[in-house]
Design a protein around this motif. Sequence first.
Motif, PDB file in Angstrom:
ATOM      1  N   TRP A  99       1.474  -2.317 -12.842  1.00 31.30           N
ATOM      2  CA  TRP A  99       0.536  -1.428 -12.146  1.00 31.30           C
ATOM      3  C   TRP A  99      -0.831  -2.080 -12.047  1.00 31.30           C
ATOM      4  CZ3 TRP A  99      -3.936   1.507 -12.828  1.00 31.30           C
ATOM      5  CH2 TRP A  99      -4.149   2.495 -11.873  1.00 31.30           C
ATOM      6  N   VAL A 100      -1.282  -2.652 -13.139  1.00 32.97           N
ATOM      7  CA  VAL A 100      -2.603  -3.272 -13.150  1.00 32.97           C
ATOM      8  C   VAL A 100      -2.633  -4.469 -12.192  1.00 32.97           C
ATOM      9  CG1 VAL A 100      -4.181  -4.589 -14.598  1.00 32.97           C
ATOM     10  CG2 VAL A 100      -3.244  -2.458 -15.429  1.00 32.97           C
ATOM     11  N   ILE A 101      -1.545  -5.246 -12.172  1.00 30.52           N
ATOM     12  CA  ILE A 101      -1.517  -6.415 -11.284  1.00 30.52           C
ATOM     13  C   ILE A 101      -1.538  -5.967  -9.822  1.00 30.52           C
ATOM     14  CG2 ILE A 101      -0.157  -8.413 -10.555  1.00 30.52           C
ATOM     15  CD1 ILE A 101      -0.817  -9.118 -13.218  1.00 30.52           C
ATOM     16  N   ILE A 105       3.536   8.117 -13.714  1.00 30.20           N
ATOM     17  CA  ILE A 105       3.022   9.389 -14.233  1.00 30.20           C
ATOM     18  C   ILE A 105       4.183  10.321 -14.584  1.00 30.20           C
ATOM     19  CG2 ILE A 105       1.679  11.442 -13.641  1.00 30.20           C
ATOM     20  CD1 ILE A 105      -0.060   9.610 -11.894  1.00 30.20           C
ATOM     21  N   PHE A 139       2.646   1.363  -3.693  1.00 28.18           N
ATOM     22  CA  PHE A 139       1.798   1.532  -4.875  1.00 28.18           C
ATOM     23  C   PHE A 139       1.622   2.999  -5.308  1.00 28.18           C
ATOM     24  CE2 PHE A 139      -2.308   1.738  -7.086  1.00 28.18           C
ATOM     25  CZ  PHE A 139      -2.041   0.869  -8.132  1.00 28.18           C
ATOM     26  N   PRO A 140       1.270   3.907  -4.397  1.00 25.12           N
ATOM     27  CA  PRO A 140       1.144   5.308  -4.858  1.00 25.12           C
ATOM     28  C   PRO A 140       2.464   5.876  -5.358  1.00 25.12           C
ATOM     29  CG  PRO A 140       0.314   5.072  -2.611  1.00 25.12           C
ATOM     30  CD  PRO A 140       0.889   3.758  -2.988  1.00 25.12           C
ATOM     31  N   ALA A 179       0.841  -1.197   0.000  1.00 20.13           N
ATOM     32  CA  ALA A 179       0.000   0.000   0.000  1.00 20.13           C
ATOM     33  C   ALA A 179       0.874   1.245   0.000  1.00 20.13           C
ATOM     34  CB  ALA A 179      -0.926   0.005   1.213  1.00 20.13           C
ATOM     35  N   PHE A 180       2.046   1.135   0.618  1.00 22.25           N
ATOM     36  CA  PHE A 180       2.959   2.267   0.641  1.00 22.25           C
ATOM     37  C   PHE A 180       3.637   2.444  -0.726  1.00 22.25           C
ATOM     38  CE2 PHE A 180       7.331   3.792   1.858  1.00 22.25           C
ATOM     39  CZ  PHE A 180       6.934   5.105   2.039  1.00 22.25           C
ATOM     40  N   THR A 221       2.825   4.604  -8.736  1.00 24.99           N
ATOM     41  CA  THR A 221       1.883   5.322  -9.602  1.00 24.99           C
ATOM     42  C   THR A 221       2.468   6.672  -9.989  1.00 24.99           C
ATOM     43  OG1 THR A 221       0.113   4.278  -8.376  1.00 24.99           O
ATOM     44  CG2 THR A 221      -0.497   6.104  -9.785  1.00 24.99           C
ATOM     45  N   PHE A 222       2.989   7.367  -8.979  1.00 28.59           N
ATOM     46  CA  PHE A 222       3.598   8.663  -9.254  1.00 28.59           C
ATOM     47  C   PHE A 222       4.759   8.509 -10.233  1.00 28.59           C
ATOM     48  CE2 PHE A 222       6.961  11.719  -8.436  1.00 28.59           C
ATOM     49  CZ  PHE A 222       6.274  12.902  -8.663  1.00 28.59           C
ATOM     50  N   TRP A 236       5.209  -2.988 -19.772  1.00 27.85           N
ATOM     51  CA  TRP A 236       5.370  -3.798 -18.566  1.00 27.85           C
ATOM     52  C   TRP A 236       5.097  -3.004 -17.301  1.00 27.85           C
ATOM     53  CZ3 TRP A 236       5.210  -8.851 -17.862  1.00 27.85           C
ATOM     54  CH2 TRP A 236       5.320  -9.653 -18.997  1.00 27.85           C
ATOM     55  N   ALA A 267      -2.734  -3.167  -8.679  1.00 28.32           N
ATOM     56  CA  ALA A 267      -4.096  -2.669  -8.429  1.00 28.32           C
ATOM     57  C   ALA A 267      -5.008  -3.862  -8.180  1.00 28.32           C
ATOM     58  CB  ALA A 267      -4.595  -1.842  -9.612  1.00 28.32           C
ATOM     59  N   LEU A 312      -4.551  -5.016  -4.620  1.00 25.83           N
ATOM     60  CA  LEU A 312      -5.264  -4.187  -3.640  1.00 25.83           C
ATOM     61  C   LEU A 312      -6.761  -4.474  -3.690  1.00 25.83           C
ATOM     62  CD1 LEU A 312      -3.334  -0.822  -4.025  1.00 25.83           C
ATOM     63  CD2 LEU A 312      -3.083  -2.554  -2.266  1.00 25.83           C
ATOM     64  N   PHE A 372       2.816  -0.819 -17.107  1.00 24.68           N
ATOM     65  CA  PHE A 372       1.350  -0.860 -17.100  1.00 24.68           C
ATOM     66  C   PHE A 372       0.885  -2.198 -16.525  1.00 24.68           C
ATOM     67  CE2 PHE A 372      -2.470  -2.289 -19.372  1.00 24.68           C
ATOM     68  CZ  PHE A 372      -3.359  -1.288 -19.030  1.00 24.68           C
ATOM     69  N   ILE A 373       1.526  -3.288 -16.979  1.00 22.08           N
ATOM     70  CA  ILE A 373       1.120  -4.607 -16.497  1.00 22.08           C
ATOM     71  C   ILE A 373       1.331  -4.699 -14.984  1.00 22.08           C
ATOM     72  CG2 ILE A 373       1.671  -7.071 -16.606  1.00 22.08           C
ATOM     73  CD1 ILE A 373       2.334  -6.644 -19.589  1.00 22.08           C
TER      74      ILE A 373
END
Lengths: 330, 558
Positions: free
Chosen positions: A278-280, A251, A243-244, A240-241, A247-248, A273, A282, A285, A275-276
């Motif tokens: 990140w989606v996994i 971006i 992941f953001p 959880a720590f 994400t940043f 990859w 997500a 979570l 993207f992959i």
Amino acid sequence: MSALSDQLVTFAILAYLVAMISHAVEYALGNGRATRPRTVAAPARELATVGAGSGAGTGPSDVGPAVATGAAGDVRRDPGRLAGLIGVGLTALAALLHLGALVTRGVAADRMPWGNMYEYVLTVSFIGVAAWLAVLAKRPALRHLGLFLTLVMVLLLAFAEMVLYVEITPLIPALNSYWFVIHVSTVVFSSGIFLLGFVPAVMYLMRNGYESGRRGFPYDLARRVPKAATLERLTFGLHAFAFPVFTFAVIAGAIWAEAAWGRPWGWDPKETWSFISWVIYAGYLHARATPSVKRNVAVWIAVLGFATMLMNLFGVNIFFEGLHSYGGLD
Amino acid sequence: MTAVDDPVQAPPQPPRRRPNPLLALLRNSWRQLTSMRTALILLFLLAVAAIPGSVLPQRGVNPEDVNGYFRENPELAPVLDRIGAFEVFGSVWFSAIYLLLFTSLVGCIVPRLRDHVRALRAVPPAAPKRMDRLPQHALLTVPDADAATIAAVLRGRRWRVRVSGNEVSAEKGYLKETGNLLFHFSLIAVLVGVALGSWYGWHGNRLLVAGAENAFCNNRQQFSEARLGPQVDEADLPRFCLTLTDFQARFLPSGQPEYYNAKVDVEEFGRAARSAEFSVNSPLRLDGANVYLLGHGYAPIIRYTDRFGQSQTAPVPFLTKDGMLTSEGIAAFPDANVDPATGERKPDLQVAFEGLYLPTAPDAPPFTRSEHPDERNPAVLLIAYRGNLGLDAGIPGSVYELDQRQVRNGQLKQVGEGKLLKLGEKWTLDDGTTVEFLGTEPYITLSVRYDPGSTMMLVSCAVLLIGLMGSLFGRRRRVWFRVLPAGTTGGPSGAGGLPADPPAASTTGGSSLVEAGGLPRTEYPGFAAEFAELVTEVEGRQGPGDAGDRAEEAEGAD
Ligand code: HEM
């Protein structure tokens, strides 16, 4: 400077190796004496500490003294515990050497040491070990995971040293941007945390099997590690720590790509990859937040997420050609 | 987590009348689609579907690689092409997955938004009868306890509070759900940004050789490759012209590039001409378009003098083949050997040179690779061809390659052996015509783009991040306080003994007994500590100004 950096890496690997052996000694001694009443008491005490640490959410200062006094009493009687503490100390020493290697490499190259895959792995693994030491300060009872963490460190660093090593070169113009620092530092940081999160994730899967009665090969390794629920919560916390931050980082990468290549997202293999992954993650979570999905399924997704991160780091640099091919291997 | 209401798990309302089977099916499918489980599966599918996009060459990334794949796998490639494997991210199946996912997303978050707005406007619910069943519970004695004072303490800590009679209900952490909704809505906004960009945006690529006579003006014909969104008309492209006046590149001794800079003169419609510089990582931002520097190379200047003494000179951009800028291309002279007296063209006397340009040629053969990207020892290796270039056939050929059909069918013949020309050197062919290598001009490759969705994407990404953090780190929880009627000696549960030990007797002074309970609505390991702190504060609080006391108590609470 560059040679010094290389030497420090070698020493760091050795220190991780010895730390790993210390942890293994603790592990072995612990297993051998599991039947004696004195050592049976030890895990119980540790679990109580875990409970207090996580339940009350208190800082290191609260847990520290209690454990220290407990430890002082124990160490004399329990060589296993002593070995474990030595392992932690050696890990800290190795982390210092590791940091030294990074700093000297950065100084020698006159830039941040993130210009190629070798430097990248060095930095990611350092973040992982630094975060591990921070977690350990807060939850000393997790020490048993040190065996697996140091194993991962030895493998990663040795791989970096033997396969990925390249001489120092300055950055190519496309990398020469302040977005380089922003994007790469956050990618490295989040990868380090994901790396660290991977350790309790795997331990959880083993421990969970152990707690549900399995005694086969990988499961019995988890006899002395913290309870499955604790490991699972730690896994989630780290993910959880991370992941953001990740994400940043993605971006920031898109913003940089817009400036460098004229498009924020072009499905280059590296981007694909990320993207992959990140989606996994997500998906992890989500899975964890969905009551009908079992916890071990969720944790498997997290493990899969880490596999995609590895694929992105090694696989994409080695197998595919793209704009991001900065690995430095020809 | 307790906060998640899984739509699948919600028991369906028992239908009063016999349901219309079609409606029931629709409703069920919708419920399935908008469930977390489906979202999970779709997320997973999305990840899996992206993999071929990295394994197989993609037209959008590198069309040349796709052609190469076709050449190497002539059987398999057309089959793969039919299922969209070379345009994965625009393919029907990829789009189907993400559109389903986003439909599911909308179906999931719109009801949640409604519920959340309701929750935001609602007051915290009344206290449960048996507070001792809650995860957190305490009994405390408070001097002169009344609900209003307790409410003030809670409000001071930014809880949302409701007082009813002797009861205080409070809730905190709405930010979690707010953040989560923001996050999911901004995902949609990002997608909308992408869609805007592809409908209303356009881009074109081209190569620009230095020099005023090679200036480029922004219109579709001038691009070697262009894509206009379906909503863009050619006439809409902003009008501007660019002239490359100078290009600088610096390389390390190893040949690794270190620095690029392009200087251009810009003429925008209705504005004074100006000069500007741009580079990798710092594009030229014009009104309505951005210009990106993608690459660079050399255009050798070749002069050919024909049988009639007529000379033609042109810088011909050669495509770079490697990091040392070894480049290849052709200098074609279709109008050579036209008799100036009669104007008669001899189609079999056209001339072309296949060339390999080496910015730093080695000292000895083979002259196949440059040794450095800088022009330290520039030389061009030319192979002459004479005959029919095949340009009249109407088949557009590459400007970087000779038409090999003409070579094969014998209409275009190689003349002599290849010849290496250093700067300024001249080569006389067998028919007395000459070719000279006069120097080079730099060229750059440009991408000109307009993406009207980028601001939207940027803003929604920022919101997405904020929402994500709120969602991951926010913690929803409730507490209740009940001031028990005077004379009560113990709570309904009898024993206290939780974080704050209640004194045995509750009759000291004007103190009354207060029962407190807490419920974390999401996973929150620190809740016990927060609850204990809150209880201590309520217990010890005499008036609204004694910060010193409170600090002490906070310490004591640990
Ligand atoms: C476009 C695809 C989606 C992505 C990338 C995505 C991503 C995420 C992420 C990263 C989280 C973690 C934040 C958190 O734990 O609070 C999350 C939470 C959540 N998502 Fe999604 N989501 C998507 C679609 C959906 C859909 C379709 C649903 C409804 C079925 C949904 C329902 C939820 C819920 C209820 C949570 C909260 C979980 C919790 O309480 O922690 N999401 N989502």
